[in-house]
Design a protein around this motif. Structure first.
Motif, mmCIF file in Angstrom:
data_model
loop_
_atom_site.group_PDB
_atom_site.id
_atom_site.type_symbol
_atom_site.label_atom_id
_atom_site.label_comp_id
_atom_site.label_asym_id
_atom_site.label_seq_id
_atom_site.Cartn_x
_atom_site.Cartn_y
_atom_site.Cartn_z
ATOM 1 N N PHE A 104 102.787 52.405 37.812
ATOM 2 C CA PHE A 104 102.654 51.540 38.960
ATOM 3 C C PHE A 104 103.236 52.278 40.145
ATOM 4 O O PHE A 104 104.262 52.939 40.028
ATOM 5 N N VAL A 105 102.554 52.173 41.280
ATOM 6 C CA VAL A 105 103.033 52.871 42.472
ATOM 7 C C VAL A 105 103.218 51.866 43.593
ATOM 8 O O VAL A 105 102.301 51.099 43.903
ATOM 9 N N SER A 106 104.397 51.852 44.168
ATOM 10 C CA SER A 106 104.596 51.025 45.361
ATOM 11 C C SER A 106 104.725 51.961 46.553
ATOM 12 O O SER A 106 104.530 53.175 46.429
ATOM 13 N N GLU A 107 105.069 51.424 47.682
ATOM 14 C CA GLU A 107 105.148 52.252 48.881
ATOM 15 C C GLU A 107 106.101 53.437 48.710
ATOM 16 O O GLU A 107 105.805 54.540 49.125
ATOM 17 N N ASP A 108 107.232 53.174 48.053
ATOM 18 C CA ASP A 108 108.200 54.279 47.944
ATOM 19 C C ASP A 108 108.702 54.545 46.521
ATOM 20 O O ASP A 108 109.548 55.412 46.327
ATOM 21 N N LYS A 109 108.172 53.812 45.558
ATOM 22 C CA LYS A 109 108.632 54.017 44.186
ATOM 23 C C LYS A 109 107.460 54.288 43.248
ATOM 24 O O LYS A 109 106.344 53.805 43.481
ATOM 25 N N CYS A 110 107.747 55.020 42.178
ATOM 26 C CA CYS A 110 106.799 55.131 41.067
ATOM 27 C C CYS A 110 107.468 54.546 39.835
ATOM 28 O O CYS A 110 108.672 54.728 39.632
ATOM 29 N N VAL A 111 106.684 53.849 39.016
ATOM 30 C CA VAL A 111 107.210 53.284 37.773
ATOM 31 C C VAL A 111 106.310 53.729 36.629
ATOM 32 O O VAL A 111 105.103 53.495 36.657
ATOM 33 N N LEU A 112 106.916 54.392 35.639
ATOM 34 C CA LEU A 112 106.197 54.672 34.390
ATOM 35 C C LEU A 112 106.652 53.619 33.396
ATOM 36 O O LEU A 112 107.859 53.399 33.236
ATOM 37 N N LEU A 113 105.696 52.960 32.748
ATOM 38 C CA LEU A 113 106.061 51.850 31.874
ATOM 39 C C LEU A 113 105.592 52.131 30.441
ATOM 40 O O LEU A 113 104.459 52.559 30.231
ATOM 41 N N PHE A 114 106.456 51.881 29.481
ATOM 42 C CA PHE A 114 106.118 52.100 28.071
ATOM 43 C C PHE A 114 106.519 50.890 27.245
ATOM 44 O O PHE A 114 107.547 50.267 27.503
ATOM 45 N N GLU A 115 105.694 50.593 26.264
ATOM 46 C CA GLU A 115 106.037 49.515 25.345
ATOM 47 C C GLU A 115 105.924 50.060 23.926
ATOM 48 O O GLU A 115 104.892 50.608 23.547
ATOM 49 N N THR A 116 106.989 49.903 23.147
ATOM 50 C CA THR A 116 106.980 50.412 21.771
ATOM 51 C C THR A 116 107.166 49.274 20.774
ATOM 52 O O THR A 116 107.791 48.265 21.079
ATOM 53 N N GLN A 117 106.615 49.485 19.591
ATOM 54 C CA GLN A 117 106.747 48.471 18.535
ATOM 55 C C GLN A 117 108.110 48.563 17.844
ATOM 56 O O GLN A 117 108.475 47.684 17.093
ATOM 57 N N MET A 118 108.806 49.633 18.100
ATOM 58 C CA MET A 118 110.087 49.893 17.463
ATOM 59 C C MET A 118 111.187 49.809 18.483
ATOM 60 O O MET A 118 111.109 50.451 19.516
ATOM 61 N N ARG A 119 112.210 49.017 18.199
ATOM 62 C CA ARG A 119 113.370 49.041 19.079
ATOM 63 C C ARG A 119 114.405 50.014 18.542
ATOM 64 O O ARG A 119 115.201 50.568 19.273
ATOM 65 N N GLU A 120 114.375 50.168 17.215
ATOM 66 C CA GLU A 120 115.324 51.086 16.596
ATOM 67 C C GLU A 120 114.741 51.549 15.273
ATOM 68 O O GLU A 120 114.060 50.783 14.591
ATOM 69 N N ILE A 121 114.996 52.795 14.930
ATOM 70 C CA ILE A 121 114.482 53.339 13.672
ATOM 71 C C ILE A 121 115.643 53.982 12.934
ATOM 72 O O ILE A 121 116.672 54.301 13.539
#
Lengths: 455, 455
Positions: A337-354
């Motif tokens: 996602f890109v806003s005027e002054d920020k970039c956001v990389l977003l990730f969703e994982t099925q694992m919170r801990e392994i």
């Protein structure tokens, strides 16, 4: 495929389309405004070109071809330079002319730098290019534009509204535009598709059965399939080697096909207008019930052109996604996602801990040399044999996706793209509910889409 | 493969082997005891057989062939019935004779029922079988035993101690015995290997380079490879269709190869004696640092013969393992443990918990009919396109491995094996640290092995 027939399509289409047209066709007022601006531009440019003998000008694009949609009036004024002009000369003079013609101007970059600005409140591009004999000898992509114009101009007459319907249909689905951010259909591609299929109505019917690998030869009036084509290849009538749909992604193509099918089975004027997403989701509740881990990497937006930025974001996204996958966190999804002054990389994982322990594969028992090497490696656990093959337990480097992302960004920033790597060192990592506190305009809508929530 | 040469092997072997022999060769006392018991048995059987004209008896197995190892004296007395005897007659009379000959007796089952017991403190089997012309016409596996004896008896002379060395070597590695629990090398297989390779020393050297698919034709004095052989095929000299190593698993074969290589490179008498495992592990600490989930399914031991029980346990183990895998819990390991009255199935997964959301794959966008079906399925999330293919998020049935195991045992007990399914309904499920409270003799040693801890 008899299943998907709508014998009433033509009739239903005709019934709704008039109302659609009233909303997407430019008003008389807008047309008049365009003509006035064109006259004003003509006056200004003629005056300036007196100082530059040998240069010509042309109005190109959707305005002179009458294919722009309501509210999207934009005028392209091309300055044509003789073939022998040096490239830096063309750039220098091109920018100079642009600056003198336009108000509220800023420099932009396509193949050459050009000037974007306004005249009497209307958006105008002043673009320098070479005047050439044939489109096959172009020096940069904009040199092709005059040839496109000449090929389309007369042929499209009488079909302008079909082009406009197609553009509105694509815009509503978010796949209009060839820029990297969209990877959709360019205006010229729209015109060629209407010319090839004859009408928007016919295009819709035919596109329902499009398949990847389709090659449309508009000038040759034929289509066929090729294994070498990933999505769609539309042969440029002015340069047969060039794919007019080169920037169209397979997913934009598929989305178009989906929309055509839905529209064909149930024609509705809503297909031409972007739905405003109403956010009536309890996102915190949603994150809770998903049970996934969501991670946002936030950093300053580098000051580079959009196409370059989106290419790098795409690259960074897949690099981190693959790293999460390789480290067994089973990523579900990734986006940016890109806003005027920020970039956001977003990730969703099925694992919170392994687990800290993982299983490492070794050689078949027969390979004495490899077996020996495998057994001699230093590990907290002994090697063992399973189905005739050696394995061993070992420790993982990361037991949470956070650790993996941090490690990758800090150890291999270079691989995330040149400009991103320069700004990502001061990144912020948000997890789970904390991402809901990210108050960037449009981010919530992006999140609803990212999570694939039903509208 | 020049790398793995030990030019001093022969010398080192000879140096240690005499000491090994003193520990594994039967004492004069044990041999004397064997002879006494044999005489006593002969007296008893002759007396009884007076009542059964037409029946004969023979002493077969490792005692008359002089290939048993110290402390493992066991005498096999075979009762030979004429070919025309009815099978139930053979069984009835066979058991009757066994019961009359033996003290401390119990009935057992191989191909026929037979009687196991003791005479003067020595273990004795009384086994009924048919007396046949040729081993290719046998009615059950035990009918082959007299033919095996006749083939080996004279040939093995002078090589008895090599057979004993091999048996002790295998016993120390836990791969001596053809029963399902072990899936290792039978006594007869040991004898054939020594005959084929000439000596234990030569067998060790050659086995270092064994590969799966090896066929050893002992009678034909040749070896070759076959793609149809999973592990090892040793052609039975008395029945060329039969594989003497049929019960040898690929893992027991691989383990033997590993031991031969280790022994070849560093001959040591320890290879012939089972190491007592000293448990000096803090198992609770170990489970903690692993971060895995460990689950134990505990149920009553069904009252069936060992081979049958272990076959079913193996089946139950893989069924549950595959189910855990299919549900994304990334199982690391599975095993089973049997005590006098309990069975324990043990599983270790890399996942303690997984997200409720999962990603479901759909059809390529071109397949309109399938796409439609996929999109119409009821799901909490909308379908989406990725790389030209449809996907959707959906909810998982299980978010913990406990739920998956419970579900499987309760919904599909039948698939876990006939007898196990009858007792597993009253199972107990222990997790993580709780398994350390399972006070079954030998379970802790099993656990140390299961966890692949370094000794």
């Amino acid at each position: 495929m008899v299943k998907f027939q709508n014998p009433d399509f033509d009739e239903e289409f005709d019934r709704i389309i008039e109302e659609v047209k009233t909303k997407i066709l430019p008003t008389d007022e807008e047309e008049l405004k365009g003509t006035e601006v064109k006259q004003e531009l003509e006056k200004r440019v003629k005056n300036i070109l007196k100082e530059y003998p040998g240069l010509k000008y042309r109005f190109l694009g959707s305005f002179p071809r009458n294919t722009w949609i309501k509210g999207n009036l934009e005028i392209d004024l091309f300055i044509l330079f003789p073939e022998e002009t040096e490239e830096d000369e063309l750039e220098r003079i091109g920018l100079e002319i642009g600056r003198r013609i336009l108000d509220e101007r800023e420099e932009r970059f396509a193949s050459h730098p050009y000037v974007h600005g306004k005249v009497m409140g209307v958006e105008v591009d002043v673009v320098p290019c070479y005047e050439l004999e044939s489109a096959e000898k172009i020096k940069s992509a904009v040199d092709r534009t005059p040839f496109h114009h000449d090929w389309v101009k007369e042929r499209i007459k009488g079909k302008e509204d079909d082009v406009r319907l197609l553009k509105a249909f694509l815009k509503a689905s978010g796949i209009y535009g060839a820029e990297y951010k969209v990877r959709g259909f360019s205006g010229y591609l729209c015109e060629l598709l209407i010319l090839y299929y004859g009408s928007f109505k016919n295009l819709v019917k035919r596109a329902c059965r499009w398949r990847r690998g389709l090659v449309i030869d508009v000038a040759g009036e034929k289509e066929y399939f090729s294994d070498n084509v990933e999505a769609l290849f539309v042969v440029d009538p002015v340069d047969s080697k060039r794919n007019v749909a080169a920037n169209l992604s397979i997913d934009s193509m598929a989305k178009f096909v989906e929309k055509c099918r839905d529209f064909y089975l149930k024609p509705d004027k809503d297909f031409f207008f972007k739905k405003e997403l109403e956010i009536c989701f309890n996102l915190k509740e949603e994150l809770k019930r998903r049970g996934t881990q969501i991670l946002a990497v936030i950093f300053e937006r580098p000051n580079i052109v959009e196409d370059n930025l989106y290419t790098q974001l795409e690259r960074a996204k897949s690099k981190l996604f693959e790293f999460l996958k390789a480290n067994d966190f089973m990523p579900l999804n990734a986006g940016y996602f890109v806003s005027e002054d920020k970039c956001v990389l977003l990730f969703e994982t099925q694992m919170r801990e392994i687990s800290r322990v993982k299983k490492v594969i070794g050689p078949p028992f027969e390979e004495w040399v490899h077996v020996n090497k495998f057994k001699e490696r230093k590990r907290p656990y002994r090697a063992f044999i399973e189905n005739g093959r050696y394995y061993a337990f070992d420790w993982r480097k990361f037991t949470t996706p956070q650790q993996a992302i941090k490690h990758y960004i800090e150890q291999s920033p270079k691989s995330l793209g040149k400009n991103i790597s320069q700004v990502i060192s001061s990144y912020e990592l948000l997890e789970n509910y904390d991402i809901l506190n990210l108050k960037l305009p449009g981010f919530e809508e992006f999140l609803v889409d990212f999570l694939k929530l039903k509208g």
